[in-house]
Design an enzyme around this catalytic site. Structure first.
Site, short mmCIF file in Angstrom:
data_model
loop_
_atom_site.label_atom_id
_atom_site.label_comp_id
_atom_site.label_asym_id
_atom_site.label_seq_id
_atom_site.Cartn_x
_atom_site.Cartn_y
_atom_site.Cartn_z
N ASN A 7 0.89 -1.11 -0.04
CA ASN A 7 -0.01 0.03 0.02
C ASN A 7 0.96 1.25 0.25
O ASN A 7 1.22 1.60 0.94
CB ASN A 7 -0.95 -0.06 1.33
N LYS A 39 0.17 4.32 -0.31
CA LYS A 39 -0.70 5.47 0.33
C LYS A 39 -0.37 6.63 -0.49
O LYS A 39 -0.22 6.56 -1.77
CB LYS A 39 -0.14 5.55 1.78
N HIS A 89 -9.95 1.25 4.72
CA HIS A 89 -8.82 1.31 5.23
C HIS A 89 -8.84 2.44 6.24
O HIS A 89 -9.80 3.47 6.28
CB HIS A 89 -7.50 2.06 4.22
N GLU A 125 -7.31 4.70 7.61
CA GLU A 125 -6.71 6.28 7.30
C GLU A 125 -8.18 6.65 6.37
O GLU A 125 -8.55 7.98 6.61
CB GLU A 125 -5.77 6.50 6.48
N GLU A 135 -5.95 -5.00 10.50
CA GLU A 135 -5.13 -3.99 10.70
C GLU A 135 -5.52 -2.98 12.02
O GLU A 135 -6.15 -2.19 12.15
CB GLU A 135 -5.09 -3.00 9.50
N GLY A 157 1.69 2.39 10.98
CA GLY A 157 2.72 3.47 10.88
C GLY A 157 3.57 3.83 12.16
O GLY A 157 3.87 4.97 12.27
N SER A 179 2.85 -1.78 10.43
CA SER A 179 4.36 -1.78 10.72
C SER A 179 5.01 -3.21 10.60
O SER A 179 5.83 -3.63 11.17
CB SER A 179 4.59 -1.48 12.24
P1 PGA Z 1 2.31 0.54 7.92
O1 PGA Z 1 0.77 0.75 7.10
O2 PGA Z 1 2.95 -0.75 7.35
O3 PGA Z 1 3.00 1.98 7.56
O4 PGA Z 1 2.04 0.27 9.01
C1 PGA Z 1 -0.10 -0.57 6.90
C2 PGA Z 1 -1.26 -0.14 6.45
O5 PGA Z 1 -1.60 1.03 6.58
O6 PGA Z 1 -1.85 -0.64 5.42
#
Ligand code: PGA
Length: 255
Positions: A10, A12, A95, A97, A169, A175, A215
């Site tokens: 991803n 982003k 997601h 976010e 998740e 993150g 992460s």
């Molecule tokens: P991250 O994000 O690996 O940066 O923690 C994972 C995600 O949001 O799918």
């Protein structure tokens, strides 16, 4: 399916220019030819999907989001038909976010899931609790609610016929460099299967592909996959680092 694990990358909002994305694509085309166990799915920003359409390799690609209507007066939105026109097969939905920063509700995510199935895109549906919910020991409650709401009005027939992916998740692990222990991942993934079993029966619960995201990087990916009992991972920031992504793919190929 031949592959053993799914790796969703991803990207982003990390990719900043067309040149960078083209450069990454060349790298992928050179370095993913020999993937045997891994199904790699890249999720670039919408505006770079056409670059993936033009240069097909040993990996798939998808969109990070979509709107549920196919066309109409929806300024700024991207429809499933547009995503399909770019030859993308997958779409991330729900997601955290999107839920948190763009106020996407369970109802909206459900409309998107239904639309993705209808338009033959494979949804990758994200669910997970936030830190407060975790502290209040509401993880299972939240997972059950989000799962049921995102699949509302989706029939057993649809889930048997079509492909779909779920990603656990935990929001507190995204993150932050904090990752969930393989034991916890295993527990939640079994719980997700149990819910699917209760609603849709054995075949759907066995068929479901469940990923973990939050992460993930080259130092924890092996444990997550081997001890966490998931079919793959959804990787954010670490997937926008060429060497790190390659390192993770190499580790999986050796499991
Ligand atoms: P991250 O994000 O690996 O940066 O923690 C994972 C995600 O949001 O799918």
């Amino acid at each position: 399916m031949k592959y053993k694990y799914i790796v969703g990358a991803n990207w982003k909002c990390y990719s900043k220019s067309e040149r960078e994305v083209k450069d990454f694509l060349r790298f992928l085309l050179r370095n993913t030819k020999n993937l045997r166990k891994t199904k790699l799915i890249i999720f670039p920003s919408f505006v770079y999907l056409s670059l993936f359409k033009e240069r097909r390799g040993n990996f798939s690609f998808g969109a990070q989001n979509m709107f549920f209507e196919t066309q109409g007066p929806f300024t700024g939105e991207i429809s499933p038909l547009m995503i399909k026109d770019m030859k993308a097969e997958f779409v991330i939905l729900g997601h955290s976010e999107r839920r948190r920063l763009f106020h996407e509700s369970d109802e909206m995510i459900n409309k998107k899931v239904i639309s993705a199935f209808k338009e033959n895109l494979i949804p990758l549906i994200c669910i997970g609790e936030n830190l407060r919910e975790r502290k209040e020991r509401k993880t299972f409650q939240v997972i059950e609610k989000q799962l049921k709401k995102s699949l509302r009005r989706v029939s057993k027939g649809t889930l048997l016929k079509k492909e779909f992916i779920l990603a656990y998740e935990p929001v507190w692990a995204i993150g932050k460099g904090k990752f969930c222990s393989p034991k916890e991942i295993e527990t939640v993934s079994l719980f997700i299967r149990k819910i699917l079993f209760k609603i849709y029966g054995k075949k759907v619960s066995e068929k479901a592909k469940i990923l973990y995201g939050g992460s993930v990087n080259s130092s924890n990916i092996r444990d997550i996959l081997t001890k966490g009992r998931v079919e793959g991972v959804l990787v954010g920031s670490a997937s926008w680092d060429k060497r790190e992504l390659l390192k993770m793919l190499k580790i999986i190929e050796k499991i």
